[in-house]
Write an enzyme that holds these catalytic residues in place. Structure first.
Site, PDB file in Angstrom:
ATOM      1  N   GLU A 161       0.853  -1.192   0.000  1.00 30.21           N
ATOM      2  CA  GLU A 161       0.000   0.000   0.000  1.00 30.21           C
ATOM      3  C   GLU A 161       0.888   1.242   0.000  1.00 30.21           C
ATOM      4  O   GLU A 161       1.920   1.264   0.653  1.00 30.21           O
ATOM      5  CB  GLU A 161      -0.876  -0.048   1.266  1.00 30.21           C
ATOM      6  CG  GLU A 161      -1.892   1.042   1.364  1.00 30.21           C
ATOM      7  CD  GLU A 161      -2.680   1.187   0.072  1.00 30.21           C
ATOM      8  OE1 GLU A 161      -3.340   0.228  -0.341  1.00 30.21           O
ATOM      9  OE2 GLU A 161      -2.622   2.284  -0.540  1.00 30.21           O
ATOM     10  N   ARG A 164      -0.646   7.807   1.963  1.00 29.16           N
ATOM     11  CA  ARG A 164      -0.003   8.707   2.935  1.00 29.16           C
ATOM     12  C   ARG A 164      -1.009   9.101   3.997  1.00 29.16           C
ATOM     13  O   ARG A 164      -2.177   9.352   3.681  1.00 29.16           O
ATOM     14  CB  ARG A 164       0.473   9.999   2.244  1.00 29.16           C
ATOM     15  CG  ARG A 164       1.632   9.836   1.325  1.00 29.16           C
ATOM     16  CD  ARG A 164       1.743  11.032   0.421  1.00 29.16           C
ATOM     17  NE  ARG A 164       0.552  11.149  -0.420  1.00 29.16           N
ATOM     18  CZ  ARG A 164       0.249  12.209  -1.179  1.00 29.16           C
ATOM     19  NH1 ARG A 164       1.047  13.256  -1.190  1.00 29.16           N
ATOM     20  NH2 ARG A 164      -0.836  12.230  -1.916  1.00 29.16           N
ATOM     21  N   GLU A 165      -0.568   9.210   5.241  1.00 32.32           N
ATOM     22  CA  GLU A 165      -1.454   9.696   6.284  1.00 32.32           C
ATOM     23  C   GLU A 165      -1.858  11.124   5.939  1.00 32.32           C
ATOM     24  O   GLU A 165      -1.095  11.879   5.356  1.00 32.32           O
ATOM     25  CB  GLU A 165      -0.741   9.666   7.638  1.00 32.32           C
ATOM     26  CG  GLU A 165      -0.454   8.257   8.082  1.00 32.32           C
ATOM     27  CD  GLU A 165       0.132   8.177   9.481  1.00 32.32           C
ATOM     28  OE1 GLU A 165       0.032   9.158  10.234  1.00 32.32           O
ATOM     29  OE2 GLU A 165       0.692   7.124   9.806  1.00 32.32           O
ATOM     30  N   LYS A 214       7.944  -1.764  -2.548  1.00 35.26           N
ATOM     31  CA  LYS A 214       7.522  -0.936  -1.418  1.00 35.26           C
ATOM     32  C   LYS A 214       8.742  -0.373  -0.676  1.00 35.26           C
ATOM     33  O   LYS A 214       8.837   0.825  -0.392  1.00 35.26           O
ATOM     34  CB  LYS A 214       6.652  -1.778  -0.479  1.00 35.26           C
ATOM     35  CG  LYS A 214       6.298  -1.112   0.828  1.00 35.26           C
ATOM     36  CD  LYS A 214       5.327   0.022   0.640  1.00 35.26           C
ATOM     37  CE  LYS A 214       5.138   0.743   1.957  1.00 35.26           C
ATOM     38  NZ  LYS A 214       4.089   1.722   1.951  1.00 35.26           N
ATOM     39  N   CYS A 270       6.593   5.368   9.060  1.00 30.53           N
ATOM     40  CA  CYS A 270       7.038   4.607   7.889  1.00 30.53           C
ATOM     41  C   CYS A 270       8.488   4.857   7.505  1.00 30.53           C
ATOM     42  O   CYS A 270       9.308   3.938   7.563  1.00 30.53           O
ATOM     43  CB  CYS A 270       6.120   4.908   6.713  1.00 30.53           C
ATOM     44  SG  CYS A 270       4.410   4.546   7.083  1.00 30.53           S
ATOM     45  N   LYS A 273      11.418   3.817   9.966  1.00 32.88           N
ATOM     46  CA  LYS A 273      11.399   2.362  10.161  1.00 32.88           C
ATOM     47  C   LYS A 273      11.755   1.630   8.866  1.00 32.88           C
ATOM     48  O   LYS A 273      12.547   0.682   8.874  1.00 32.88           O
ATOM     49  CB  LYS A 273       9.990   1.977  10.633  1.00 32.88           C
ATOM     50  CG  LYS A 273       9.728   0.503  10.785  1.00 32.88           C
ATOM     51  CD  LYS A 273       8.402   0.284  11.479  1.00 32.88           C
ATOM     52  CE  LYS A 273       7.225   0.307  10.552  1.00 32.88           C
ATOM     53  NZ  LYS A 273       7.018  -0.881   9.740  1.00 32.88           N
ATOM     54  N   LYS A 330       3.521  15.399  10.506  1.00 32.25           N
ATOM     55  CA  LYS A 330       3.192  16.120   9.273  1.00 32.25           C
ATOM     56  C   LYS A 330       1.776  16.669   9.430  1.00 32.25           C
ATOM     57  O   LYS A 330       1.060  16.255  10.350  1.00 32.25           O
ATOM     58  CB  LYS A 330       3.316  15.205   8.058  1.00 32.25           C
ATOM     59  CG  LYS A 330       2.328  14.057   8.039  1.00 32.25           C
ATOM     60  CD  LYS A 330       2.539  13.226   6.820  1.00 32.25           C
ATOM     61  CE  LYS A 330       1.282  13.137   6.017  1.00 32.25           C
ATOM     62  NZ  LYS A 330       1.417  12.379   4.801  1.00 32.25           N
TER      63      LYS A 330
HETATM   64  C1  UGA Z   1       4.820   7.472   3.492  1.00 32.29           C
HETATM   65  C2  UGA Z   1       4.767   7.384   1.958  1.00 32.29           C
HETATM   66  O1  UGA Z   1       4.707   8.698   1.403  1.00 32.29           O
HETATM   67  C3  UGA Z   1       3.555   6.574   1.504  1.00 32.29           C
HETATM   68  O2  UGA Z   1       3.571   6.426   0.105  1.00 32.29           O
HETATM   69  C4  UGA Z   1       3.615   5.195   2.167  1.00 32.29           C
HETATM   70  O3  UGA Z   1       2.477   4.413   1.836  1.00 32.29           O
HETATM   71  C5  UGA Z   1       3.655   5.363   3.682  1.00 32.29           C
HETATM   72  O4  UGA Z   1       4.816   6.155   4.030  1.00 32.29           O
HETATM   73  C6  UGA Z   1       3.761   3.985   4.304  1.00 32.29           C
HETATM   74  O5  UGA Z   1       4.757   3.306   4.070  1.00 32.29           O
HETATM   75  O6  UGA Z   1       2.781   3.526   4.909  1.00 32.29           O
HETATM   76  P1  UGA Z   1       3.564   8.990   5.347  1.00 32.29           P
HETATM   77  O7  UGA Z   1       4.591   8.458   6.302  1.00 32.29           O
HETATM   78  O8  UGA Z   1       2.125   8.958   5.719  1.00 32.29           O
HETATM   79  O9  UGA Z   1       3.667   8.200   3.925  1.00 32.29           O
HETATM   80  O10 UGA Z   1       3.895  10.517   5.054  1.00 32.29           O
HETATM   81  P2  UGA Z   1       4.717  11.357   3.956  1.00 32.29           P
HETATM   82  O11 UGA Z   1       3.807  12.349   3.392  1.00 32.29           O
HETATM   83  O12 UGA Z   1       5.456  10.503   3.043  1.00 32.29           O
HETATM   84  O13 UGA Z   1       5.761  12.143   4.910  1.00 32.29           O
HETATM   85  C7  UGA Z   1       6.747  11.443   5.665  1.00 32.29           C
HETATM   86  C8  UGA Z   1       7.656  12.434   6.368  1.00 32.29           C
HETATM   87  O14 UGA Z   1       8.477  13.117   5.414  1.00 32.29           O
HETATM   88  C9  UGA Z   1       6.927  13.546   7.133  1.00 32.29           C
HETATM   89  O15 UGA Z   1       7.575  13.756   8.364  1.00 32.29           O
HETATM   90  C10 UGA Z   1       7.070  14.763   6.247  1.00 32.29           C
HETATM   91  O16 UGA Z   1       7.049  15.968   6.972  1.00 32.29           O
HETATM   92  C11 UGA Z   1       8.448  14.517   5.639  1.00 32.29           C
HETATM   93  N1  UGA Z   1       8.663  15.203   4.339  1.00 32.29           N
HETATM   94  C12 UGA Z   1       7.897  14.877   3.259  1.00 32.29           C
HETATM   95  C13 UGA Z   1       9.666  16.156   4.230  1.00 32.29           C
HETATM   96  O17 UGA Z   1      10.371  16.461   5.213  1.00 32.29           O
HETATM   97  N2  UGA Z   1       9.872  16.759   3.023  1.00 32.29           N
HETATM   98  C14 UGA Z   1       9.128  16.459   1.931  1.00 32.29           C
HETATM   99  O18 UGA Z   1       9.401  17.039   0.865  1.00 32.29           O
HETATM  100  C15 UGA Z   1       8.122  15.491   2.052  1.00 32.29           C
END
Ligand code: UGA
Length: 442
Positions: A161, A164-165, A214, A270, A273, A330
Site C-alpha cells: 500500500e 499517505r497519512e 515498497k 514509515c 522504520k 506532518k
Molecule cells: C509514506 C509514503 O509517502 C507513503 O507512500 C507510504 O504508503 C507510507 O509512508 C507507508 O509506508 O505507509 P507517510 O509516512 O504517511 O507516507 O507521510 P509522507 O507524506 O510521506 O511524509 C513522511 C515524512 O516526510 C513527514 O515527516 C514529512 O514531513 C516529511 N517530508 C515529506 C519532508 O520532510 N519533506 C518532503 O518534501 C516530504
C-alpha cells in the site's frame, strides 16, 4: 467480493473502509477488543480526513463489520489481507512476529480456497514464509504426511500500500499504481477483481519484487528528502534559497518537485522504520547500502542543525519561553510517531527552556509524550509572551493568522521556521527575525 482485513491500524482500517466503499463486503479484525467495539460504533481512533463519515455510512449499509475473531473472518472471506504492525527490532530489522501469528491462525481456520494478501510493509521473501507457515499449519483433515502435498488450495500474494497519512482515502482511491505480487493466474485474477473499480496502472510481478517495490519506493522518497536537506545546508553556507533551488530542479520532469521540501527531516511510522529495515535487509542479503545509511544520517542531523540554529540565535536557552506551532509528524494527522517535534522539544526542555505548544489535532496524543509542555488553546496563545516561535509542522491554518498580532504578543519576535512554511520577506517586513532551513546565509 467477501474480504477480510486482519489488523485494523492505519493501513488496515483505510483499506477496509475504501474496499467497502468500492462495493466489497468487508470484515475487519483486530485483537484489541476496545478498538473493535468503538469501530463497530463508528468511532475512529485516529484523525484522518473523511474516514469516520465513510465508516459510519458503510456500517449503516452493513457493508463493513468488525470482529476480534480471525476464525470468523477467515471462514467468511475469499480474500484475506494481512495488515498487522511490523515494528522495528533493536537492530532495525522488521519484527514479523504478528505476521507469523496471523498466518498460523488463518491456516488452522481454513476451510476452503483463500487468497492471503500481505499489505504490511515486509522484507523480501516474507510471502514465501507466509506460504510455508500456512502449509505447515493447515487443519488436520487437509494434511498429508509430506507437508508439501498438504491438500487445500490457497495462494499468497503481495499487494503493498502506498497511501499517505492525512490524505489516505484520496491516495487509496486514486493510486499512482497498484502493485500485485502474484504467483498463480487465480491469485492475479482475484486481485484484479478486488481493484476493478479503481483506475490505475497495474504492475504484476512476483512476490519478492512486489515486496521490494515498497521498500525501494519509501527509501527513494526518503533519499529525496535527505538530498534536499543536504542542499539546504549548503544554501545556508553560500547564501542561496533552497525553495528556489527545489523549484528550479522540480520543473525537470525526470526529477519532479514533490518530496523536495527541506526542513527538520522526515518522521512518522514509515520512513524511519522502513529505511532502517531496508538497510538491514540489504546487509543480510550481502549488500551494504551505504547510500541509505547516509540518508538516515542526514535526516538525524537536520534536527540537531535546527537546534544549533536556535541555540545560536536565541543565545541563552535556560528559562526562555519557547512557543511551538505544530507537533504532528506532518499536517492533517494527529500521529506523533517519530515526530521531529519530540526530539526538538525534549532537548530544549533539557536545556532549561519552558515550552508552550499548539497543534490543531495532535495535542491529545502529545500529552503523554511531552510532560512539562503547556498546551495552548490556539496558535496565538502559544506565541503570546514567547521569546521565540518554532514552526515544527506546516499546518495550512498557520498561514491565515494575523502576524502583526502574533508579533506584538511575543516578548521577542524571533521565528524559526522548521518547515519553510512562511514567506521570509513577508515575515521580515512584519518585523520578525526569520530563520528557515536553507533560506540564505545565517
Ligand atoms: C509514506 C509514503 O509517502 C507513503 O507512500 C507510504 O504508503 C507510507 O509512508 C507507508 O509506508 O505507509 P507517510 O509516512 O504517511 O507516507 O507521510 P509522507 O507524506 O510521506 O511524509 C513522511 C515524512 O516526510 C513527514 O515527516 C514529512 O514531513 C516529511 N517530508 C515529506 C519532508 O520532510 N519533506 C518532503 O518534501 C516530504
Amino acid at each position: 467480493m467477501k474480504i477480510a482485513i486482519i489488523g485494523s491500524g492505519y493501513v488496515g482500517l483505510v483499506t477496509g473502509v475504501c474496499l467497502g466503499h468500492i462495493g466489497h463486503e468487508v470484515m475487519c479484525v483486530d485483537n484489541d477488543k476496545k478498538k473493535i467495539q468503538s469501530l463497530q460504533a463508528g468511532e475512529v481512533p485516529i484523525y484522518e480526513p473523511g474516514l469516520e463519515p465513510k465508516l459510519k455510512e458503510l456500517l449503516a449499509k452493513k457493508r463493513i463489520t468488525f470482529t476480534t475473531s480471525i476464525k470468523a473472518a477467515t471462514q467468511s472471506s475469499t480474500v484475506i489481507f494481512i495488515s498487522v504492525g511490523t515494528p522495528s527490532k533493536k537492530n532495525g530489522e522488521a519484527d514479523l512476529t504478528h505476521v507469523e501469528n496471523v498466518a498460523r491462525e488463518i491456516a488452522v481456520n481454513m476451510d476452503s480456497y483463500k487468497l492471503i494478501v500481505e499489505k504490511s510493509t515486509v522484507p523480501t521473501a516474507t510471502g514465501r514464509r507466509i506460504e510455508r507457515t500456512i502449509r505447515l499449519n493447515l487443519p488436520k483433515k487437509f494434511r498429508h504426511p509430506d507437508p508439501k502435498k498438504n491438500g487445500l488450495d490457497f495462494d499468497v500474494a503481495s499487494n503493498p500500500e502506498f497511501l499517505r497519512e492525512g490524505c489516505a482515502m484520496e491516495d487509496f482511491m486514486n493510486p499512482d499504481r497498484i502493485v500485485m505480487g502474484v504467483e498463480s493466474p487465480r491469485a492475479e485474477e482475484l486481485l484484479r477483481d478486488v481493484y476493478k473499480p479503481l483506475k490505475a496502472p497495474i504492475v504484476v510481478t512476483n512476490i519478492n519484487s512486489a515486496e521490494l517495490i515498497k521498500h525501494a519506493s519509501n527509501s527513494f522518497l526518503a533519499t529525496k528528502i535527505s538530498f534536499i536537506n543536504a542542499v539546504a545546508r549548503i544554501c545556508d553556507l553560500v547564501g542561496a534559497d533552497v525553495l528556489k533551488v527545489s523549484e528550479g530542479m522540480g520543473y525537470d520532469k525526470r526529477i519532479g518537485r514533490a518530496f523536495l521540501n527541506a526542513g527538520i527531516g522526515y518522521g512518522g511510522s514509515c520512513f524511519p522504520k522502513d529505511v532502517d529495515a531496508f538497510i538491514r535487509l540489504s546487509e543480510k542479503s550481502g549488500y551494504s547500502f551505504n547510500l541509505l545509511k547516509e540518508v538516515r544520517q542526514v535526516n538525524e542531523e537536520q534536527r540537531q542543525y535546527f537546534l544549533r540554529l536556535i541555540e545560536d540565535k536565541l543565545w541563552i536557552i535556560k528559562n526562555k519561553m519557547i512557543g511551538v506551532w505544530g507537533l504532528a509528524f506532518k499536517p492533517d494527522t494527529d500521529d506523533m510517531r517519530n515526530a521531529p517535534s519530540l526530539e526538538i522539544i525534549r532537548t530544549l526542555q533539557h536545556e532549561g527552556a519552558k515550552v508552550k505548544a499548539y497543534d490543531p489535532k495532535a495535542m491529545d496524543k502529545s500529552k503523554m509524550e511531552l510532560p512539562g509542555v503547556v498546551f495552548s488553546k490556539d496558535a496565538y496563545a502559544a506565541a503570546s509572551g514567547a521569546d521565540c516561535l518554532l514552526v515544527l509542522t506546516e499546518w495550512k491554518e498557520f498561514l491565515k493568522l494575523d502576524f502583526k498580532k502574533v508579533k506584538t504578543s511575543m516578548r521577542q519576535p524571533i521565528l524559526f521556521d522548521g518547515r519553510n512554511l512562511f514567506d521570509k520577506k513577508l515575515m521580515e517586513k512584519t518585523g520578525f527575525e526569520y530563520f528557515g532551513i536553507g533560506r540564505g546565509k545565517l
